[in-house]
Design an enzyme around this catalytic site. Structure first.
Site, mmCIF file in Angstrom:
data_model
loop_
_atom_site.group_PDB
_atom_site.id
_atom_site.type_symbol
_atom_site.label_atom_id
_atom_site.label_comp_id
_atom_site.label_asym_id
_atom_site.label_seq_id
_atom_site.Cartn_x
_atom_site.Cartn_y
_atom_site.Cartn_z
ATOM 1 N N GLY A 1 33.107 -30.300 -29.048
ATOM 2 C CA GLY A 1 31.835 -30.282 -30.782
ATOM 3 C C GLY A 1 31.171 -29.368 -30.219
ATOM 4 O O GLY A 1 29.787 -29.669 -31.384
ATOM 5 N N HIS B 1 39.909 -40.016 -23.847
ATOM 6 C CA HIS B 1 39.596 -39.460 -24.455
ATOM 7 C C HIS B 1 37.794 -39.624 -24.211
ATOM 8 O O HIS B 1 37.415 -40.807 -24.726
ATOM 9 C CB HIS B 1 39.716 -38.971 -26.536
ATOM 10 C CG HIS B 1 38.833 -37.997 -26.274
ATOM 11 N ND1 HIS B 1 38.036 -37.922 -26.960
ATOM 12 C CD2 HIS B 1 39.480 -36.663 -26.583
ATOM 13 C CE1 HIS B 1 36.880 -36.756 -27.600
ATOM 14 N NE2 HIS B 1 38.864 -35.979 -27.395
ATOM 15 N N SER C 1 35.973 -27.142 -27.369
ATOM 16 C CA SER C 1 35.670 -26.298 -28.671
ATOM 17 C C SER C 1 36.543 -24.627 -28.771
ATOM 18 O O SER C 1 36.915 -23.799 -28.388
ATOM 19 C CB SER C 1 34.374 -25.808 -28.569
ATOM 20 O OG SER C 1 33.388 -26.407 -28.507
ATOM 21 N N GLU D 1 35.500 -39.680 -26.030
ATOM 22 C CA GLU D 1 34.467 -39.711 -27.092
ATOM 23 C C GLU D 1 34.747 -41.621 -27.360
ATOM 24 O O GLU D 1 34.231 -42.338 -27.674
ATOM 25 C CB GLU D 1 35.109 -39.470 -28.377
ATOM 26 C CG GLU D 1 34.164 -38.211 -28.566
ATOM 27 C CD GLU D 1 34.877 -37.173 -29.895
ATOM 28 O OE1 GLU D 1 36.248 -37.582 -30.879
ATOM 29 O OE2 GLU D 1 34.622 -36.184 -29.724
ATOM 30 N N GLY E 1 40.508 -29.980 -31.223
ATOM 31 C CA GLY E 1 39.025 -31.449 -31.918
ATOM 32 C C GLY E 1 39.196 -30.927 -33.473
ATOM 33 O O GLY E 1 39.985 -30.349 -33.672
ATOM 34 N N GLY E 2 37.815 -29.975 -34.299
ATOM 35 C CA GLY E 2 37.311 -29.616 -34.266
ATOM 36 C C GLY E 2 38.344 -28.213 -35.303
ATOM 37 O O GLY E 2 38.473 -28.559 -36.390
ATOM 38 N N GLU F 1 38.937 -31.750 -19.953
ATOM 39 C CA GLU F 1 37.789 -31.670 -21.112
ATOM 40 C C GLU F 1 36.524 -31.854 -20.948
ATOM 41 O O GLU F 1 35.917 -32.953 -21.026
ATOM 42 C CB GLU F 1 38.093 -32.463 -22.123
ATOM 43 C CG GLU F 1 39.580 -32.463 -23.269
ATOM 44 C CD GLU F 1 39.630 -32.500 -24.583
ATOM 45 O OE1 GLU F 1 40.295 -31.777 -25.158
ATOM 46 O OE2 GLU F 1 38.741 -33.991 -24.453
ATOM 47 N N ASN G 1 43.821 -33.000 -32.086
ATOM 48 C CA ASN G 1 43.325 -34.359 -32.353
ATOM 49 C C ASN G 1 42.481 -34.526 -33.329
ATOM 50 O O ASN G 1 41.552 -33.834 -33.770
ATOM 51 C CB ASN G 1 42.487 -34.779 -31.053
ATOM 52 C CG ASN G 1 41.403 -35.813 -31.029
ATOM 53 O OD1 ASN G 1 41.975 -36.945 -31.695
ATOM 54 N ND2 ASN G 1 40.589 -36.109 -29.856
ATOM 55 N N TRP G 2 42.683 -35.009 -34.907
ATOM 56 C CA TRP G 2 42.411 -34.806 -35.730
ATOM 57 C C TRP G 2 41.225 -35.668 -36.045
ATOM 58 O O TRP G 2 40.145 -36.230 -36.607
ATOM 59 C CB TRP G 2 43.321 -35.527 -37.148
ATOM 60 C CG TRP G 2 44.280 -34.132 -37.126
ATOM 61 C CD1 TRP G 2 44.419 -33.186 -36.610
ATOM 62 C CD2 TRP G 2 45.175 -34.374 -38.227
ATOM 63 N NE1 TRP G 2 45.930 -32.561 -36.985
ATOM 64 C CE2 TRP G 2 46.170 -33.636 -37.839
ATOM 65 C CE3 TRP G 2 45.775 -35.479 -38.690
ATOM 66 C CZ2 TRP G 2 46.999 -32.690 -38.536
ATOM 67 C CZ3 TRP G 2 47.062 -34.663 -39.409
ATOM 68 C CH2 TRP G 2 47.432 -33.927 -39.425
ATOM 69 N N LYS G 3 40.845 -37.155 -34.577
ATOM 70 C CA LYS G 3 40.100 -38.204 -34.681
ATOM 71 C C LYS G 3 39.599 -38.284 -36.124
ATOM 72 O O LYS G 3 40.821 -38.891 -36.746
ATOM 73 C CB LYS G 3 38.294 -37.341 -34.310
ATOM 74 C CG LYS G 3 38.831 -35.651 -33.133
ATOM 75 C CD LYS G 3 37.179 -35.424 -33.068
ATOM 76 C CE LYS G 3 37.451 -34.449 -31.471
ATOM 77 N NZ LYS G 3 36.532 -34.482 -30.690
#
Ligand code: PGA
Length: 255
Positions: A173, A95, A213, A97, A234-235, A167, A9-11
């Site tokens: 994150g 998600h 994470s 976010e 993600g990150g 999640e 997930n490149w956000k």
């Protein structure tokens, strides 16, 4: 057997050129991996260009959200028809976010799931508790309500096309990963809910990813758990080498 699925997930990161670059790196690094579904989810603006890069390869494309209507006067909205048109086969829905910053609810996720299925997109449906809910021992209750609402009126034949992502919000994150046993406990619970909502057959075949994470260092242990069928990253998905290591370390589990 459930095929592992690792999604990045490149956000809200990467310009078009940066996205093309990352997609090219992953295509080069991971061309030989066929036993794991690998999905990359760039921002809307890069979907079509990234599709050009990975089309015909073993990498698959996903969007990070979509509107439930096919078209209409919804300024800023992007529909399932549009993301499919750009080359996506997957779409992340619900998600945390989106829930926290954009007012997404499980009811809107439910509408989006139905619309996504209509366009032959595989929804990756995210659920997860926040820190205070976990501390109040309400994790199962929260997950149950989210899943019940997200899956409302979705028949078995449709539901079997979904991927679920567990999640825990407190692990996204933050560098805090759920312990493999903690994650497994919730994954197992989600599977038991799927038995209740549908049946053993569906529950046994549906893939449940873990997200929060995920790194090259913790993926092996997470995936080694019985009910963890992949990861939503993600990150660490923003770096070709890190994401490659996550996929390679997953292969070692031999699931
Ligand atoms: P993270 O994000 O890997 O950066 O914690 C996971 C996610 O939001 O899907």
């Amino acid at each position: 057997m459930r095929k592992l699925i690792i999604a990045g997930n490149w956000k809200m990161f990467k310009t078009i050129l940066e996205a093309i670059d990352l997609a090219n790196g992953l295509k080069r690094n991971l061309f030989d991996v066929t036993t794991i579904d690998i999905v990359i989810c760039p921002a809307f603006t890069s979907l079509a260009e990234v599709y050009e890069v990975i089309s015909g390869s073993n990498l698959q494309l996903g969007a990070q959200d979509m509107h439930w209507e096919e078209q209409g006067a919804f300024t800023g909205g992007v529909s399932g028809l549009m993301v499919k048109d750009a080359g996506a086969d997957f779409v992340i829905l619900g998600h945390s976010e989106r829930r926290i910053y954009f007012g997404e609810t499980s009811q809107s996720v439910n509408k989006k799931i139905k619309a996504a299925l209509k366009f032959n997109l595989t929804p990756i449906v995210c659920v997860g508790e926040n820190l205070s809910q976990r501390e109040e021992n309400r994790t199962f209750e929260v997950i149950k309500q989210q899943l019940e609402e997200c899956l409302d009126a979705i028949e078995k034949e449709e539901a079997r096309k979904l991927v679920i992502a567990y999640e825990p919000v407190w692990a996204i994150g933050t560098g805090k990963t759920a312990l493999p046993k903690q994650a497994q406990e919730v994954h197992k619970y989600i599977r038991s809910l799927l038995v209740k909502f549908y049946d053993e057959d569906l529950a046994g075949n549906l893939r449940i990813q873990y997200g929060g994470s995920v790194k090259p260092e913790n993926i092996f242990q997470l995936i080694s758990e019985e009910d963890i069928d992949g990861a939503l990253v993600g990150g660490a998905s923003l770096d070709a080498e890190l994401f490659t290591s996550i996929v390679r370390n997953s292969l070692k589990v031999g699931k």
